[in-house]
Design a protein around this motif. Structure first.
Motif, PDB file in Angstrom:
ATOM      1  N   TYR A   1      64.765  81.480 -28.007  1.00 12.35           N
ATOM      2  CA  TYR A   1      64.729  82.876 -27.588  1.00 12.35           C
ATOM      3  C   TYR A   1      63.339  83.489 -27.689  1.00 12.35           C
ATOM      4  CZ  TYR A   1      67.204  87.424 -26.973  1.00 12.35           C
ATOM      5  OH  TYR A   1      67.677  88.625 -26.515  1.00 12.35           O
ATOM      6  N   ILE A   2      62.370  82.777 -28.245  1.00 12.49           N
ATOM      7  CA  ILE A   2      61.019  83.324 -28.358  1.00 12.49           C
ATOM      8  C   ILE A   2      60.032  82.185 -28.184  1.00 12.49           C
ATOM      9  CG2 ILE A   2      60.913  83.090 -30.893  1.00 12.49           C
ATOM     10  CD1 ILE A   2      59.326  85.764 -30.895  1.00 12.49           C
ATOM     11  N   PRO A   3      58.974  82.368 -27.403  1.00  8.71           N
ATOM     12  CA  PRO A   3      58.019  81.280 -27.195  1.00  8.71           C
ATOM     13  C   PRO A   3      57.161  81.045 -28.436  1.00  8.71           C
ATOM     14  CG  PRO A   3      57.287  83.254 -26.045  1.00  8.71           C
ATOM     15  CD  PRO A   3      58.647  83.565 -26.606  1.00  8.71           C
ATOM     16  N   GLN A   4      56.941  79.791 -28.754  1.00 10.70           N
ATOM     17  CA  GLN A   4      56.107  79.450 -29.901  1.00 10.70           C
ATOM     18  C   GLN A   4      54.712  80.044 -29.756  1.00 10.70           C
ATOM     19  OE1 GLN A   4      57.039  77.833 -32.782  1.00 10.70           O
ATOM     20  NE2 GLN A   4      54.996  78.444 -33.477  1.00 10.70           N
ATOM     21  N   GLU A   5      54.230  80.124 -28.514  1.00  5.26           N
ATOM     22  CA  GLU A   5      52.890  80.657 -28.280  1.00  5.26           C
ATOM     23  C   GLU A   5      52.768  82.103 -28.762  1.00  5.26           C
ATOM     24  OE1 GLU A   5      53.784  77.348 -25.593  1.00  5.26           O
ATOM     25  OE2 GLU A   5      54.809  79.252 -26.000  1.00  5.26           O
ATOM     26  N   LEU A   6      53.853  82.865 -28.654  1.00  5.70           N
ATOM     27  CA  LEU A   6      53.812  84.257 -29.105  1.00  5.70           C
ATOM     28  C   LEU A   6      53.774  84.326 -30.625  1.00  5.70           C
ATOM     29  CD1 LEU A   6      53.796  87.153 -28.005  1.00  5.70           C
ATOM     30  CD2 LEU A   6      56.283  87.179 -28.274  1.00  5.70           C
ATOM     31  N   LEU A   7      54.533  83.456 -31.283  1.00  4.45           N
ATOM     32  CA  LEU A   7      54.473  83.394 -32.747  1.00  4.45           C
ATOM     33  C   LEU A   7      53.084  82.977 -33.205  1.00  4.45           C
ATOM     34  CD1 LEU A   7      57.904  81.668 -33.508  1.00  4.45           C
ATOM     35  CD2 LEU A   7      57.356  84.102 -33.678  1.00  4.45           C
ATOM     36  N   ASP A   8      52.494  82.027 -32.502  1.00  2.00           N
ATOM     37  CA  ASP A   8      51.135  81.578 -32.850  1.00  2.00           C
ATOM     38  C   ASP A   8      50.127  82.708 -32.653  1.00  2.00           C
ATOM     39  OD1 ASP A   8      52.206  79.081 -33.347  1.00  2.00           O
ATOM     40  OD2 ASP A   8      51.591  78.237 -31.425  1.00  2.00           O
ATOM     41  N   LYS A   9      50.330  83.480 -31.599  1.00  7.26           N
ATOM     42  CA  LYS A   9      49.437  84.613 -31.340  1.00  7.26           C
ATOM     43  C   LYS A   9      49.499  85.625 -32.479  1.00  7.26           C
ATOM     44  CE  LYS A   9      48.699  88.391 -28.018  1.00  7.26           C
ATOM     45  NZ  LYS A   9      49.195  89.043 -26.763  1.00  7.26           N
ATOM     46  N   PHE A  10      50.720  85.949 -32.919  1.00  2.00           N
ATOM     47  CA  PHE A  10      50.856  86.889 -34.031  1.00  2.00           C
ATOM     48  C   PHE A  10      50.238  86.320 -35.302  1.00  2.00           C
ATOM     49  CE2 PHE A  10      53.141  88.340 -37.814  1.00  2.00           C
ATOM     50  CZ  PHE A  10      52.921  89.710 -37.736  1.00  2.00           C
TER      51      PHE A  10
END
Length: 343
Positions: free
Chosen positions: A34-43
């Motif tokens: 439900y959430i891209p890993q890239e967005l977690l990495d960005k945060f």
């Protein structure tokens, strides 16, 4: 000498502060896929925070895990609308002030003041969508705009149906089929609800939420209850399926990021929630999950395919319904129906 000591002390304090920042953590309890890993990495990079994510496959699984001792281990979770209300009633949510959420003004007006969290004191909107079913058009070419597909299926689909493993949505869908109110206290209506799902079960191949997309793509199921974004993903992965908006109605929902009570990393939780209210970041979730954001200003960042996808653009009219949080005495009956259904 005093000057040297002062400088050394300042350097030590600076290093300690840097280490403390680098050791920041955020623990997320989240729906699967439900959430891209890239967005977690960005945060993680932007705030120098170590992010961990555990997943669940239903609102009920989330509630059960928190009740079983997970509360205090996670900072944020992503419950659906009715589950936000239940978690709040159970005392499992913390609150925040508007000053602690600078991007709160980015929330779309229709999601800014909601019945399940008036004034958005414990939650922010994440993504919203619908729950219905998709049908493999290579297997069945008839009318699919009816909940009979799930509860009284044609011969071509019998034994080839996957049902979501979530009581709230599946029993609500059954109530729509029968035309009875949610959370009914009428004994005859509750008996009819139980009889319906018990009889329909003979035509179902499986209960599965996390596999709802995969079984349609693989052909292991010819029809299945599914969330609209998951249905779009299945179609994009090659399944010749069509998403239905049945005449009896379908479910609409809003998933929300909530600040959990006793969050071990409250400040980072608030940073993450505020981060998700930035249009580019909200759009990144939409592009990945194929649902719809509750944040203004996402349009320039969205994939073109989302604008015309039939799964994300329901026909005018229809009968969309939110799942209701039932009173405790009714919920106990629903729990019994579901437990017996899963035996």
């Amino acid at each position: 000498m005093k000057t040297l000591k002062t400088a050394a002390s300042a350097l030590a304090l600076s290093l300690m502060a840097s280490v403390a920042t680098a050791e920041g953590k955020l623990s997320i309890y989240h729906w699967f896929e439900y959430i891209p890993q890239e967005l977690l990495d960005k945060f993680a990079a932007e705030y120098d925070v170590e992010v961990t994510l555990d997943t669940y496959d239903s609102n009920e699984a989330l509630l059960a895990a928190l009740k079983a001792g997970k509360l205090g281990q996670y900072d944020v979770a992503v419950p659906g609308d009715y589950m936000v209300e239940i978690l709040g009633n159970e005392g499992m949510l913390d609150t925040f002030t508007d000053d602690e959420m600078p991007n709160k003004g980015n929330i779309l007006p229709q999601w800014a003041d909601v019945s399940f969290d008036p004034g958005r004191k414990s939650s922010i909107p994440y993504q919203w969508g619908s729950t219905s079913f998709s049908v493999n058009r290579d297997v069945y070419s008839g009318n699919i705009q009816t909940t009979d597909i799930i509860f009284n299926p044609p011969e071509e689909l019998k034994g080839k149906i996957n049902v979501l493993d979530t009581a709230g949505e599946t029993l609500t869908f059954a109530s729509l089929h029968l035309g009875i109110p949610q959370c009914s206290t009428d004994r005859e209506q509750l008996k009819a609800l139980n009889d319906l799902v018990q009889n329909a079960k003979a035509n179902w191949a499986s209960f599965g939420s996390d596999v709802a997309k995969d079984v349609l793509v693989s052909g292991d199921a010819a029809a299945g209850m599914i969330w609209n974004g998951f249905g779009m993903k299945a179609r994009e992965e090659g399944a010749n399926i069509e998403y239905a908006y049945p005449d009896q109605g379908y479910i609409v929902w809003m998933d929300n990021v909530v600040l959990l009570k006793d969050a071990p990393n409250r400040d980072n939780a608030l940073k993450f929630m505020n981060f998700l209210l930035e249009p580019e970041n909200a759009a990144a979730v939409t592009n990945y999950a194929r649902y719809t954001a509750g944040v203004a200003g996402v349009e320039p960042f969205l994939d073109e395919a989302l604008k015309t996808a039939p799964e994300l653009n329901p026909p005018a009219g229809g009968n969309p319904q939110f799942v209701q949080a039932c009173p405790e005495e009714v919920q106990k009956v629903y729990d019994t129906i579901w437990t017996n259904l899963k035996k």
